[in-house]
Design an enzyme around this catalytic site. Structure first.
Site, short mmCIF file in Angstrom:
data_model
loop_
_atom_site.label_atom_id
_atom_site.label_comp_id
_atom_site.label_asym_id
_atom_site.label_seq_id
_atom_site.Cartn_x
_atom_site.Cartn_y
_atom_site.Cartn_z
CG ASP A 135 0.49 0.69 6.05
OD1 ASP A 135 1.11 0.09 6.94
OD2 ASP A 135 -0.64 1.18 6.20
CG ASP A 187 -1.93 1.05 1.27
OD1 ASP A 187 -2.05 1.75 0.24
OD2 ASP A 187 -2.63 1.19 2.28
CG ASP A 206 -2.28 5.52 1.79
OD1 ASP A 206 -2.93 5.45 0.72
OD2 ASP A 206 -2.71 5.09 2.88
#
Lengths: 253, 297
Positions: free
Chosen positions: A158, A49, A51
């Protein structure tokens, strides 16, 4: 929830429309079993992930009370509420995109893993590595090693997402329930640009803001005035509504 | 002189098969010449197993002794010496590769040239590498410290030596555990009868199912008294707890806290369960010395 086939899945989500649509990165022998232990874990894909809000610094945050529109960093003393909006822009998403494609390259060139890139539908990207056999059976510790290697290459991901062997991830083609934007597969960095076109909604809507503020939403500069109805593209109106900036009052196709 | 790999590295043997061929039980192997040899090893003799008439049998007898002795501390002292002896006995990269394969890790040897120098690189596929090494929690083996290309991890000599050291230690520990099970084992239950253990720990240990708090109390205690393998077994269901306790980030509950948690079963007059353990140990030690001096002329 488990479904026998795609038809049953489509029937269910067409009749009881969910706000978010996820599937598990894990494969199970008995996915319909109630207890996790009874499901019989067979393996999991590897997820990453990236972000934008973790990568970009100085993202403008707008905090306000959704009841009275008072702007301020703390909770409204009268209504005890606060809504936060992060002004993500194209430039910031581009940084996240650069990280994402660098990640794909490290996965391929170093680790020999093929990653598929998806726009998360909100403010970042997901990279999905299909893992079968021994790769799928890697546990959290082994996956932590992989993340640690990737972070060592200067890529921000992440860690919690990747080490979780039972992670839920958004179904491609579905809408992100907090943005109204589509989750979709990207085949190259050039394939992506940030804006209202990421929303499937067309037409024009009447939008009534909860707060008075000038801001940039989906690369569109807007001058919001509390309780003053304004006409905007429906994709933009739905996005702002889901972000808590106001409500959609009317929609014209 | 060239020895067969299993004579030089007897941990590669199938110990059940060795006993089966001899038609004896584990305890029966610990007699005569073998018993003397392993007792000498326990006293610190560290000679290659190839020096013995029956390398595999001697090593197995040694393992049986270690498995039968209800003393983790002894195992913790002996094991590193044995492992280190085996590692130093590896004479070539080819032998190293054979050993890795024998221990279940598929590896390849690559002879490479750089700046007019020739050197060997050990190549291991990424997924088996991760599966085998992440449990060792050794920074030297961490993927981020290594070169990885197209899904292949490249190990230079020092890293490969470190890896084989871990693999050998793991194999020997696993053999000891297997033998203990076969022998009906000096398990956690026998340890719980240890007079040095405080009543609260004996009580927690007697339970079939432990919740997280009980596992934490028992696991931390066992780790603090060097009963690592037992601590690991207790914490098997709580991997995060195992990591934290393993890294020394957990200290044992005080007796006051044990009372609050409903785990205290007796007023021992101590501040924490470890104080009880060490005071019992000291008492037993002085009693032992006292009784020996009484028997001397």
């Amino acid at each position: 929830m488990a479904f026998r086939d795609a038809t049953e899945l489509i029937e269910t989500i067409s009749t009881k429309v969910p706000r978010h649509l996820y599937y598990s990165s894990a494969r199970y022998a008995y996915p319909a079993a109630k207890d996790m232990e009874e499901k019989g874990w067979l393996g999991s894909d590897m997820l990453f992930d990236v972000d934008a809000d973790h990568i970009c610094q100085n993202i403008r945050k707008i905090s306000f009370c959704p009841s009275c529109g008072e702007v301020g960093d703390s909770t409204c003393p009268i209504h005890g509420q606060t809504t936060e909006f992060f002004e993500i822009d194209e430039q910031c998403l581009r940084k996240a995109s650069e990280n994402t494609w660098k990640l794909v390259e490290v996965l391929r060139e170093d680790l020999g893993l093929e990653g598929k890139v998806y726009f998360s539908g909100n403010r970042g990207f997901h990279v999905h590595v299909e893992c079968r056999g021994n790769c799928g059976r890697l546990g959290p510790d082994e996956r932590r090693e992989v993340v640690s290697y990737i972070v060592g290459k200067g890529i921000m991901v992440d860690q919690q997402v990747t080490v979780d062997i039972r992670r839920l991830t958004r179904i491609p083609g579905s809408l992100h329930g907090k943005s109204g934007l589509i989750v979709f597969n990207l085949t190259s960095p050039e394939h992506f640009s940030y804006g209202p076109h990421l929303s499937p909604f067309s037409g024009v809507s009447v939008f009534v803001p909860f707060v008075s503020v000038n801001l940039k939403v989906l690369e569109t500069n807007l001058n919001l005035r509390r309780n003053s109805a304004m006409k905007v593209e429906t994709g933009l109106a739905v996005h702002m509504s889901l972000k808590g900036l106001g409500k959609v009052m009317a929609h014209v196709k | 002189m060239e020895f067969p790999l299993r004579s030089k590295f007897p941990f590669l043997m199938d110990w059940r098969k060795v006993l089966e061929e001899l038609g004896i039980s584990p305890g029966e192997l610990l007699t005569g010449e073998l018993k003397e040899q392993v007792e000498r090893r326990l006293r610190g003799e560290s000679i290659p197993y190839t020096n013995y008439r029956y390398p595999e049998r001697t090593f197995l007898a040694f393992l049986i002794l270690l498995a039968g002795v209800d003393d983790d501390q002894l195992r913790n002292e002996i094991l590193p010496k044995e492992v280190s002896m085996f590692v130093s006995a590896i004479k070539s990269s080819e032998e190293l590769i054979q050993l890795m394969r024998g221990l279940g890790l598929e590896a390849e040897l690559s002879h490479e040239k750089r700046n007019n120098a020739e050197f060997d690189v050990i190549l291991v596929q990424l997924i088996p590498y991760l599966t085998e090494t992440s449990k060792f929690r050794d920074e030297l083996l961490s993927l981020r410290s290594l070169q990885v290309r197209k899904g292949v991890v490249r190990l230079d000599q020092p890293v490969a030596s470190k890896l084989i050291e871990h693999l050998i230690r793991e194999r020997i520990s696993s053999l000891i555990n297997d033998i203990r099970k076969e022998m009906g084992g000096s398990s956690i239950h026998s340890i719980s009868k240890n007079e040095r253990f405080p009543p609260c720990i004996i009580e927690v240990n007697s339970k079939d199912q432990l919740n997280e708090i009980e596992a934490s109390a028992l696991g931390t205690f066992l780790a603090n008294v060097n009963l690592w393998s037992e601590a690991e077994r207790v914490l098997r269901a709580y991997s995060e707890l195992q990591t934290k306790i393993g890294s020394g980030r957990y200290i044992i509950y005080s007796c006051k806290r044990m009372k609050e948690l409903g785990l205290c079963v007796n007023d021992c007059g101590t501040e924490n369960p470890l104080q009880y353990y060490f005071s019992q140990r000291m008492r037993r030690g002085s009693e032992g010395r006292h009784s020996r001096s009484q028997g001397s002329p």
